[in-house]
Scaffold this active site. Structure first.
Site, PDB file in Angstrom:
ATOM      1  N   THR B 158      55.957  37.638  42.322  1.00 14.64           N
ATOM      2  CA  THR B 158      55.737  38.827  41.471  1.00 14.64           C
ATOM      3  C   THR B 158      56.445  40.010  42.151  1.00 14.64           C
ATOM      4  OG1 THR B 158      53.594  39.252  42.530  1.00 14.64           O
ATOM      5  CG2 THR B 158      53.575  38.022  40.462  1.00 14.64           C
ATOM      6  N   THR B 195      45.297  38.125  46.467  1.00 13.35           N
ATOM      7  CA  THR B 195      46.368  37.681  45.574  1.00 13.35           C
ATOM      8  C   THR B 195      47.427  36.898  46.274  1.00 13.35           C
ATOM      9  OG1 THR B 195      46.119  39.501  44.077  1.00 13.35           O
ATOM     10  CG2 THR B 195      48.125  38.283  43.882  1.00 13.35           C
ATOM     11  N   ASN B 403      52.679  50.992  44.078  1.00 12.27           N
ATOM     12  CA  ASN B 403      51.370  50.882  43.447  1.00 12.27           C
ATOM     13  C   ASN B 403      50.961  52.064  42.588  1.00 12.27           C
ATOM     14  OD1 ASN B 403      50.255  48.260  44.155  1.00 12.27           O
ATOM     15  ND2 ASN B 403      50.680  48.959  46.232  1.00 12.27           N
TER      16      ASN B 403
END
Lengths: 408, 408
Positions: B158, B195, B403
């Site tokens: 990702t 994650t 982020n």
């Protein structure tokens, strides 16, 4: 009945010298380059006193001295505070220095040593420049004015950008009782007393035992519910002095207006706690998280702190991104009882999740909302009836900037 | 005897197709704009399988499906993985979609449904584009080549910047046994399976029960010892397939070379864990923290994780600031047994603290050291004999950048 003296910017009206019988002073003793670095709060008469301390294993020397003073008879008449040096990790010499600081302050004010508390904040591992501190103490002349309180308030700051103070009055036994507070904090603010110093003065008449009980109760809901970066410090404490000059009947749990006093203390503490969170290093926003529908207040508080302490939530708020996925992750990371199919989430006025499923909402409006100076996130766990709040700040480029080069 | 196939950049030599009997594929199914987003690992024969899952309360749908598959008989023949969509917080439809994904993969490979595991990573709260996934699955043609492994490795990324893989061989019963792994991770990496997705293939002959036991033991010392930002995710798992093609005698705890296998699995997992930590969002450095002299391995691990997870330590490392005060604060913040007067700390080769008191050291040399790509912090608590390591990364401007605008 509770009336706030607090102006919207927290900068005006009452201060730690507002309760009757209190005075303060602050000056530049040469520990910092230019700004105030040494201060004192003084009560005309010995005041019932209570404190809570950092849970960090490495408690700094001044905390030992303050504990030693309060243990003697639960009373204090003065708190001497320096910034720039934390006097932590300084071993035996650090202890000796903190006791010497107490002794010198006591002599200067002509009061017993055990009526003096000591607090320090700043860099760890360096010895106090005791000569400068002693010379500074000799020049401290406490006055009962707002100007003197401001001198003190500025003397306790480190990387703080704003002075933090608040003041509340209430009526107890038909007497006006005042509670005021001043605080410093910034980075390293977290539950369990992280790098913060908070000083509360009140003219309420209350025993040291009852004061300690009220302080513990209130601390759990205020100072222990804020976080800036999840760190705890070696030096932090909350200290309350109550000198009884308001002349109310002595407050105990059985006093009919006990709750009025506790609520005043809670409000004072919440104000300071929120100002500390808002002034977290590099912060641009205060984040308030309210958790409802938890099994217990303790679990509600844990979930609220997980959310407000999440780096991903904090950066999303900084970026004004209504990213509820990160809120869910933070909730799921807690030990509280959670029903994975029952969670509701609101970002400000916008409900974004219902029974753990996304609701349609205007991203644009939510982004606009997230640009405000205060952001509220509300969560309903729908598994019980307890609730709690926690406060923090966003995580920004400036946090990195400040902390990647703190000592240089 | 353990020999690493791993090249210094982790980019060459062995891969998940290196153990005998494994094949892989990866392609662009249209979930991402351009890059690979769908992949499969395939074993020629049913393989003993074991998995560990995120502890987040909100476990995503694919985890339920994978559990369901492994529970059937402890064997798998294929793992299908998509990126871009996490299929978390998607309710009943999410479950149906994950089961449909499994079914379609099973049909395409002509194997029973319960031989297929499913994994997803990406954005939360949006439904899988199932049509695109089905069309993509139809085009997956597993091959036992390094090129096919690379296609898979890229399909699971990702915000990752680099492909993460490793490969080790060992001799068991005079047979060559190979263990290889591929992983993705980036932000939100923390103990307890945050994650990250890690897939390990091996041709060892081992029962599902013994494999599960080895995996649990190894996970606690590797994947559960890394942190990027203290978050956990809804989707993460570590999954191992062992197809027995190496033809060693079946491995159990009583096998004389059991420890060789466990060590190979541990080394494979540690490699992947460190690569995940090093590739944390915005990271420029891998931080390794070693804690010695703790009362128990669990406490040593807790202290190591507190240090490597501290935002203040992480920013100090980013800024190449030899600020041991922050290390002390992080240690003091743990629940482990600590003697406040007994702690030794080293930053790289420089001892900066002895018995909790600062030692003189060259700030210049330490700063130079802290500019390296891998930074080691060593702590001796001097209260016991247990030790543990943990890994993380520095906290940088780029973490904020990534982020604060993840979804835009």
């Amino acid at each position: 009945m509770l009336t706030s003296h607090k102006a919207p910017e927290y900068q005006k009206a009452g201060d730690i010298t507002s309760p009757k019988g209190f005075a303060a002073a602050g000056l530049h003793a040469g520990l910092k380059y230019k700004r105030n670095d040494l201060g004192v709060i003084y009560s005309e008469t010995p005041a019932s006193s209570a404190a809570v301390y950092t849970l960090n294993h490495f408690q700094a020397a001044p905390l030992k001295v303050t504990k030693n003073s309060i243990e003697e008879e639960g009373k204090l008449q003065a708190i001497v505070v320096n910034s720039a040096f934390a006097n932590a990790c300084t071993g035996k010499q650090g202890d000796d220095d903190a006791f010497a600081m107490r002794k010198h302050m006591a002599q200067h004010l002509s009061i017993p040593e055990h009526y003096v508390a000591v607090a320090s904040t700043g860099v760890i591992g360096e010895y106090l420049p005791l000569d400068k501190i002693k010379t500074g103490i000799d020049r401290l002349a406490p006055k009962p004015t707002l100007e003197a309180a401001d001198d003190f308030n500025r003397a306790i700051l480190t990387t703080d950008l704003i002075v933090k103070k608040t003041c509340w009055t209430m009526e107890i036994d038909q007497k006006e009782v005042t509670i005021a507070g001043a605080a410093k904090g910034s980075g390293m603010i977290h539950p369990n007393m992280a790098t913060m110093l908070s000083f509360v003065t009140t003219d309420a008449n209350i025993s040291p035992q009852a004061l300690h009980q009220a302080l513990r109760e209130v601390t759990d809901k205020t100072f222990n519910r804020i976080t800036v970066d999840g760190e705890t410090s070696t030096n932090d404490m909350v200290l309350v002095m109550a000198n009884g000059h308001a002349e109310n009947d002595e407050l105990t749990q059985d006093h009919p207006e006990w709750e009025t006093f506790v609520e005043g203390l809670r409000q004072t503490s919440e104000d300071l706690a929120k100002m500390i969170a808002r002034d977290g290093e590099g912060a641009t926003k205060l984040i308030e998280v309210q958790v409802d529908g938890a099994e217990s207040e303790q679990e509600a508080g844990e979930v609220a702190k997980k959310i407000v302490g999440s780096d991903l939530v904090k950066t999303a708020v900084y970026g004004a991104d209504a990213n509820w996925g990160r809120i869910i992750q933070a909730i799921g990371h807690s030990n509280a009882k959670v029903d994975p199919d029952a969670v509701d989430i609101w970002i400000g006025p916008f409900q974004v999740l219902k029974e753990s499923r996304p609701l349609p909402f205007s991203e644009e409006a939510a982004t606009e909302y997230l640009k405000s100076e205060q952001v509220t996130i509300k969560v309903d766990l729908n598994v019980g009836h307890a609730n709690a709040k926690a406060w923090g700040c966003d995580l920004t480029y400036d946090y990195i900037k400040i902390n990647a080069s703190y000592r240089t």
